[in-house]
Scaffold this motif. Structure first.
Motif, mmCIF file in Angstrom:
data_model
loop_
_atom_site.group_PDB
_atom_site.id
_atom_site.type_symbol
_atom_site.label_atom_id
_atom_site.label_comp_id
_atom_site.label_asym_id
_atom_site.label_seq_id
_atom_site.Cartn_x
_atom_site.Cartn_y
_atom_site.Cartn_z
ATOM 1 N N ILE A 145 0.826 -1.212 0.000
ATOM 2 C CA ILE A 145 0.000 0.000 0.000
ATOM 3 C C ILE A 145 0.859 1.260 0.000
ATOM 4 C CG2 ILE A 145 -2.022 -1.108 1.010
ATOM 5 C CD1 ILE A 145 -1.211 0.017 3.730
ATOM 6 N N GLY A 146 2.100 1.122 -0.491
ATOM 7 C CA GLY A 146 2.947 2.296 -0.661
ATOM 8 C C GLY A 146 4.325 2.194 -0.062
ATOM 9 N N ASP A 179 1.960 0.799 6.105
ATOM 10 C CA ASP A 179 2.233 2.079 5.448
ATOM 11 C C ASP A 179 3.322 2.856 6.181
ATOM 12 O OD1 ASP A 179 0.721 2.708 7.669
ATOM 13 O OD2 ASP A 179 -1.012 3.435 6.544
ATOM 14 N N SER A 197 -3.573 4.931 1.481
ATOM 15 C CA SER A 197 -3.225 3.568 1.881
ATOM 16 C C SER A 197 -4.467 2.766 2.249
ATOM 17 C CB SER A 197 -2.260 3.593 3.074
ATOM 18 O OG SER A 197 -1.019 4.119 2.688
#
Length: 369
Positions: A145-146, A179, A197
């Motif tokens: 998610i990043g 995240d 996220s």
């Protein structure tokens, strides 16, 4: 002279460098974290990589927390020892870790162990081991998610889920997303990044629910995004640093209510010259992955860390002559998690006195399993 909350009545009782913990503050920080999720312990899954201590895990259990996240098999083991009901290994097990996790699961029958998966082959390897051991393992799909460290891309989630659902030794429970790339001190920026996220993980969760309606859990975040995920009632949050707190997060996450509960005790071991003193606080005593300064000295705003080596820290001061050899200093580490792992035991302080010792049992890579 007024005594500060952190000062020892007799500092000579404790050798330095040492990591002091203040139990009342630890307990208060745990309660504050629970309050942030509306008092619902089912919505928080603390990460024990920060404390690695059986005693801190017991304190978390006493507060009503039954589910945890961990980074190592040793951490998973101490959670079994304290009777945790649900433990997620926040790793995709490979090599010997697969067998170690299965042995742990079988030994602690009252603790439900699970792990992350982000690759088809990892799922198949874990499944083979589970089938051979005549057991099953709960798993969560780790979604990127990043952070761009681990986790499957959103467009690959469905394919991985289909594979896992076809394997008899695995049971797919939900999705997980970390995240840790979010750490901006600007609250608005951090809020926007946390929302992105969350949206990514929610999309992954929706995809899984379309395949299997029993897939219900979303586990997300660490400390910086906890402020925002705590208000999302459909997720389980995984902060860890809150138990001890540190000045890195204390400076960045000013909106969070936690107090310092772990401090470094250090001493002056040399007067270098008129403006420099040397402390016994080298990078073997405090996490050193960050740039200097790696500590913040309490009530000593004029101190400036100028260098650090294995066992020494040189500090610039207005006048070195006001300090005596052996004088005690109290400092907050910038990053508490890896700092804890440098100590065999934590010195528990109550009302200025040494009250107990909490062993950092899971600093070892292997305990029994």
């Amino acid at each position: 002279m007024i005594k500060h909350w952190y000062e020892l009545n007799d500092a000579s009782e404790v050798d330095s460098p040492a990591l002091l913990v203040y139990e009342e503050r630890v307990v208060d920080n745990i309660q504050k974290a629970i309050e942030m999720v509306g008092g619902d312990c089912s919505r928080i899954r603390p990460h024990v990589k920060t404390n690695k201590s059986t005693d801190v895990c017991i304190a978390l259990r006493k507060a009503g927390i039954n589910q945890f996240k961990c980074a190592t098999i040793a951490e998973a083991e101490i959670l079994g020892d304290v009777g945790a009901k649900d433990v997620l290994l926040a790793y995709q097990p490979t090599g010997p870790k697969i067998e170690r996790l299965i042995k742990l699961k079988k030994h602690y029958g009252k603790t439900n162990y699970s792990c992350l998966i982000d690759h088809n082959e990892s799922a198949r390897a874990l499944n083979r081991a589970c089938v051979l051991a005549d057991c099953s393992m709960d798993v969560y799909i780790d979604v990127n998610i990043g952070m761009n460290r681990t986790g499957v891309a959103l467009e690959e989630v469905e394919k991985l889920a289909v594979t896992i659902l076809s394997l008899p030794g695995l049971r797919l429970m939900g999705v997980h997303g970390y995240d840790g790339h979010i750490h901006d001190s600007d609250l608005k920026i951090r809020e926007e990044q946390s929302a992105i996220s969350y949206a990514l993980l929610s999309k992954a969760h929706l995809l899984l629910n379309q395949l299997c309606s029993s897939i219900s859990r979303m586990i997300i975040g660490g400390s910086p995004s906890f402020t925002f995920h705590a208000d999302r009632t459909d997720v389980i949050c995984s902060p860890g640093t809150f138990v001890f707190w540190d000045y890195g997060y204390g400076e960045t996450l000013k909106e969070q209510p936690f107090d310092y509960a772990a401090l470094l005790l250090t001493r002056v071991i040399s007067i270098v010259d008129q403006h420099h003193i040397c402390l016994d606080l080298g990078y073997k005593a405090v996490a050193s992955e960050s740039a200097l300064p790696r500590v913040k000295f309490l009530d000593q705003p004029d101190l400036e860390v100028v260098s650090q080596s294995e066992e020494h820290m040189v500090v610039k001061v207005p006048n070195a002559q006001v300090y005596e050899i052996g004088a005690a200093f109290y400092a907050v580490p910038k990053h508490i998690c890896p700092t804890v792992a440098l100590y065999e035991k934590l010195v528990v302080i109550t009302d200025g006195e040494v009250d107990n010792y909490w062993y950092v049992t899971a600093r070892d890579r292997k305990i029994n399993f």
